[in-house]
Design a protein around this motif. Structure first.
Motif, PDB file in Angstrom:
ATOM      1  N   ARG A  68       0.851  -1.194   0.000  1.00  0.00           N
ATOM      2  CA  ARG A  68       0.000   0.000   0.000  1.00  0.00           C
ATOM      3  C   ARG A  68       0.887   1.246   0.000  1.00  0.00           C
ATOM      4  NH1 ARG A  68      -2.679  -3.954   2.597  1.00  0.00           N
ATOM      5  NH2 ARG A  68      -4.955  -4.006   2.673  1.00  0.00           N
ATOM      6  N   HIS A  71      -0.218   3.342   4.722  1.00  0.00           N
ATOM      7  CA  HIS A  71      -0.813   2.283   5.566  1.00  0.00           C
ATOM      8  C   HIS A  71      -0.322   0.892   5.146  1.00  0.00           C
ATOM      9  CE1 HIS A  71      -3.889   4.879   7.584  1.00  0.00           C
ATOM     10  NE2 HIS A  71      -3.750   5.583   6.475  1.00  0.00           N
ATOM     11  N   ARG A 108      -8.895  -3.773   9.715  1.00  0.00           N
ATOM     12  CA  ARG A 108      -7.437  -3.723   9.550  1.00  0.00           C
ATOM     13  C   ARG A 108      -6.899  -2.467  10.227  1.00  0.00           C
ATOM     14  NH1 ARG A 108      -3.611  -1.659   5.944  1.00  0.00           N
ATOM     15  NH2 ARG A 108      -1.773  -2.971   5.647  1.00  0.00           N
ATOM     16  N   GLY A 143     -11.324   4.582   8.760  1.00  0.00           N
ATOM     17  CA  GLY A 143     -11.011   5.680   9.663  1.00  0.00           C
ATOM     18  C   GLY A 143      -9.612   5.602  10.240  1.00  0.00           C
ATOM     19  N   ASN A 144      -9.335   6.501  11.146  1.00  0.00           N
ATOM     20  CA  ASN A 144      -8.054   6.566  11.852  1.00  0.00           C
ATOM     21  C   ASN A 144      -8.296   6.594  13.353  1.00  0.00           C
ATOM     22  OD1 ASN A 144      -6.354   6.617   9.619  1.00  0.00           O
ATOM     23  ND2 ASN A 144      -6.191   8.847   9.555  1.00  0.00           N
ATOM     24  N   PHE A 157      -2.735  15.521  -0.678  1.00  0.00           N
ATOM     25  CA  PHE A 157      -2.333  14.252  -0.050  1.00  0.00           C
ATOM     26  C   PHE A 157      -0.990  13.728  -0.560  1.00  0.00           C
ATOM     27  CE2 PHE A 157      -2.915   9.602   0.889  1.00  0.00           C
ATOM     28  CZ  PHE A 157      -2.939   9.725   2.267  1.00  0.00           C
ATOM     29  N   ARG A 354     -10.904  11.068  -1.619  1.00  0.00           N
ATOM     30  CA  ARG A 354     -10.664   9.686  -1.196  1.00  0.00           C
ATOM     31  C   ARG A 354     -11.531   8.727  -2.007  1.00  0.00           C
ATOM     32  NH1 ARG A 354     -11.398   8.793   4.976  1.00  0.00           N
ATOM     33  NH2 ARG A 354     -10.095   6.972   4.625  1.00  0.00           N
ATOM     34  N   SER A 357      -9.570   7.896  -4.915  1.00  0.00           N
ATOM     35  CA  SER A 357      -8.247   7.294  -4.696  1.00  0.00           C
ATOM     36  C   SER A 357      -8.292   5.814  -4.314  1.00  0.00           C
ATOM     37  CB  SER A 357      -7.528   8.086  -3.604  1.00  0.00           C
ATOM     38  OG  SER A 357      -6.285   7.531  -3.323  1.00  0.00           O
ATOM     39  N   TYR A 358      -9.220   5.437  -3.470  1.00  0.00           N
ATOM     40  CA  TYR A 358      -9.184   4.066  -2.939  1.00  0.00           C
ATOM     41  C   TYR A 358      -9.490   3.033  -4.021  1.00  0.00           C
ATOM     42  CZ  TYR A 358      -8.527   5.934   1.706  1.00  0.00           C
ATOM     43  OH  TYR A 358      -7.998   6.584   2.787  1.00  0.00           O
ATOM     44  N   GLN A 362      -6.537   0.238  -5.694  1.00  0.00           N
ATOM     45  CA  GLN A 362      -6.716  -1.228  -5.640  1.00  0.00           C
ATOM     46  C   GLN A 362      -6.426  -1.856  -6.998  1.00  0.00           C
ATOM     47  OE1 GLN A 362      -6.651  -1.676  -2.804  1.00  0.00           O
ATOM     48  NE2 GLN A 362      -7.998  -0.314  -1.668  1.00  0.00           N
TER      49      GLN A 362
END
Ligand code: HDE
Length: 689
Positions: A68, A71, A108, A143-144, A157, A354, A357-358, A362
């Motif tokens: 990744r 993360h 995760r 989340g964080n 970012f 986001r 991006s996600y 992938q």
């Protein structure tokens, strides 16, 4: 007896007992010999013909997939979410309306900056991403452990991450922010100041994933069956309470056990001690949003819990470790755009970015558009559509129709469903097309100050020390000064302390604030870790250091008392074989002292004879065990016979109420009770002074 058979040439042979354990190739062909490459004669050249060896090496050559981009280091665990309170008035999502139903989940946890092999206890934000496999599709809450973020707009970012990761020329430092590039970017980005306060706090050195909060960060929407929308912020509250380590301890843990956090999670689940988090929601409407001091679309701001209370609606229980780290933890693909009907996005510019991006990342990481076919990513509800083909397609669609509308399968094939289907909240949108940051995002310091003043004095000291440590690693004077210039807008005392810490001869000018900070925001006790710790030692770990002649009854009593409060125990001894205690029996150790330092425990007890203590007072790992436990503010239970060891470690003359005498086995219980405070914070001021 071993079950190892050696052939004439010395190669091992463990042969199958039957069909079930017969090894095969990836094509399913049985393998007769897994030790030797096909050769021309015993000493001859290896033959290219060996399809079995070639297939094995080919697969090995391709074992890694891109890690990744952020993360990379993470740890995944299975669990389930159970709704405790239905909220039909807020959301039509089934996951929020069927009380008592268990929805399977995969969570995760991760660090952000380090590579896959970096140490667990790096000072860093922790990711807390959960995939809910609901009957209406997957919902990913990515989340964080910190409720705010560094930047306000997703376009920044890549810059943030480039600045935080190792410098491109030298390739270091790994998994840390104590370097010029990071603080250069940060000090030039006033919007990150609230986050800076959070990352310089003990939130970024958690004791365990189990003892962290989680936050969805952005404002999302909940939409009910009538189409009415409310804003929501998601919170995870650990039932285990909050806990962090101290910085010097973190540095040592990283050397002693770089897998500290993943091991902790694995061990506690393996032992049946399943961590739990309550899911809380902060719900608010446009009226609140309009009168709130900050923009609810700005992800660098929180909404204090004292202003909008967190309403608990359900519980997440993590109760199963993965079967295979790669297949599950590595291949899981979270996407913020995965929502279900009844949950919707807002215009938070970070969230909007986001959502692109996600999904995009992938494709690179997992190699194609069919990553939803991988079991860990596949929804656990029916999937029906006409998407097809692509790399590694795992499903086997039948029939001639692969488009819609069509005349072939009406009534059977998938068709849109306006009632059940996802509908976007019809938020009116109009405006000039422009690249701009909203004026309402311009306050950069008020909540940073609020965070700082909400901490206990110990926590404030930790923040000043962390800033001093980090800025001391920054080589450029102008960057150090600029940072202190920002701190002056947050708290003059803090700025002065850091300036003194890094040896600035005088305070630099304040950095010009885009908007005058609000200096009198109320303290928010919810922001402190120490104010939200647990009240018992449950789920924590006691290290009992034993040696020859130690009081056997006392060791037994300590174990019993620890187990009674739900704590784990590890026996540490000079040798892993253990030590002969006062009852003449050998007690086996879990760790040899060199591999079981006090930094991996929450509290320690010392049980040994005076003669052993004298001997061990010359042994460095034993001395470190004691002096580190002391320096890291831990509760130390001691048999009075261990005095020579305490003296050797230089703590005998500094004993305080954090030392608990274990005169007899009756003292074990009260020792464990004291340990419930986790750390003896009063010691800290004396240590520093
Ligand atoms: Fe992420 N983030 N992020 N992030 N993020 C990724 O997705 C990104 C942000 C978070 O365990 C990546 O699958 C952008 C905030 C977690 O697999 C990537 C922005 C928050 C994880 C990505 C952010 C997060 C990621 C890398 C700014 C807290 C790990 C690999 C707009 C709310 C998920 C991947 C896991 C991972 C992009 C900011 C949390 C590149 C563009 C804010 C927990 O897509």
């Amino acid at each position: 007896m071993t079950d190892l058979n050696l052939s004439k040439g010395g190669a091992p042979h463990q042969t199958a007992k039957g069909d079930d354990d017969t090894m095969t190739t990836a094509q399913g062909a049985p393998v007769a010999d897994d030790q030797n490459w096909l050769k021309s004669g015993p000493r001859g050249p290896s033959l290219l013909e060996d399809q079995i060896a070639r297939e094995k090496i080919f697969h090995f050559d391709h074992e890694r997939i891109p890690e990744r981009v952020v993360h990379a280091r993470g740890y995944g665990v299975h669990g389930h979410f159970e709704l405790k309170e239905a909220i039909p008035e807020l959301s039509r999502a089934k996951i929020f309306n069927e009380v008592g139903k268990k929805v399977p989940t995969f969570t995760r946890f991760s660090t952000v900056a380090g590579n896959k092999g970096s140490p667990d206890l790096a000072r860093d934000v922790r990711g807390f991403a959960t995939k809910f496999y609901t009957e209406e599709g997957n919902w990913d809450l990515v989340g964080n452990n910190i409720p705010v973020f560094f930047i306000q707009d997703a376009i920044k970012f890549p810059d943030l991450i480039h600045a935080a990761k190792p410098a491109p020329d030298r390739g270091f430092p790994q998994a840390q922010t104590a370097h010029d590039n990071f603080w250069d970017f940060i000090s030039l980005s006033p919007e990150s100041m609230n986050m800076v306060m959070w990352i310089m706090s003990d939130r970024t050195i958690p004791r365990s994933f189990r003892f962290m909060e989680g936050f969805g960060v952005h404002s999302f929407r909940l939409v009910n069956a009538e189409g009415k929308s409310h804003y929501v912020k998601f919170h995870w509250k650990p039932k285990q309470g909050l806990q962090s380590v101290v910085w010097n301890e973190a540095l040592k843990v990283n050397g002693m056990d770089p897998d500290f956090h993943r091991r902790d999670m694995w061990d506690s689940i393996d032992a049946g001690d399943f961590p739990q988090w309550d899911l809380g929601i902060q719900v608010f409407d446009d009226e609140f949003a309009d009168k709130f001091d900050f923009d609810i679309l700005d992800a660098t701001k929180i909404i204090p819990e004292e202003e909008v209370p967190v309403r608990i609606i359900g519980t997440l229980t993590l109760d199963a470790n993965v079967d295979n780290f790669f297949a599950e933890t590595e291949q899981v693909a979270f996407c913020t755009q995965n929502v279900v009907p009844g949950i919707d996005f807002t215009n938070d510019p970070l969230l909007q970015g986001r959502n692109f991006s996600y999904l995009d990342t992938q494709l690179k990481r997992l190699g194609g558009p069919n990553f939803t076919h991988i079991p860990i990513n596949a929804p656990k509800c029916p999937v029906r559509h006409y998407q097809q083909d692509g790399h590694m397609a795992m499903t086997n669609p039948k029939g001639r129709v692969n488009y819609e509308p069509n005349s072939w399968d009406h009534g059977e094939g998938p068709r849109e469903n306006p009632q059940k289907g996802f509908t976007s909240y019809p938020e009116p949108v109009e405006g000039v097309k422009e690249r701009v940051r909203s004026e309402t995002f311009a306050d950069h310091y008020s909540q940073a100050r609020q965070f700082y003043i909400s901490q206990t004095p110990n926590e404030q000291d930790h923040m000043a020390s962390a800033l001093t440590f980090e800025l001391s690693k920054v080589e450029r004077m102008d960057i150090r000064q600029r940072m202190v210039g920002h701190l002056r807008n947050i708290d003059e005392g803090l700025a002065q302390e850091v300036a003194d810490g890094i040896g600035l001869p005088e305070l630099p000018e304040k950095v010009l604030a885009a908007r005058k900070p609000i200096m009198d925001l109320k303290e928010s006790p919810a922001l402190s870790i120490i104010k939200n710790g647990p009240s018992s030692f449950k789920g924590r770990k006691l290290g009992i250091y034993i040696a020859e002649g130690g009081d056997a009854d006392l060791v037994a009593a300590l174990k019993e008392a620890a187990e009674a409060v739900g704590a784990m125990v590890a026996i540490v001894a000079p040798h892993v074989a253990g030590a002969k205690l006062s009852d003449g029996k050998m007690m086996e150790a879990d760790e040899k002292i060199d591999g079981g330092p006090s930094v991996v425990f929450d509290a320690v007890a010392l049980v040994m004879s005076e003669a052993s203590a004298k001997k061990l007072a010359l042994n460095k790992p034993s001395l470190d065990f004691v002096s580190d436990a002391f320096a890291h503010l831990k509760f130390i239970g001691y048999d009075p016979a261990v005095k020579p060891l305490l003296e050797g470690a230089g703590v005998a003359s500094r004993m305080d109420d954090g030392f608990i005498k274990l005169g007899s086995k009756a003292d074990a219980k009260s020792f464990l009770k004291s340990c419930g405070d986790l750390r003896f914070w009063n010691r800290e001021a004396k240590m520093n002074g």
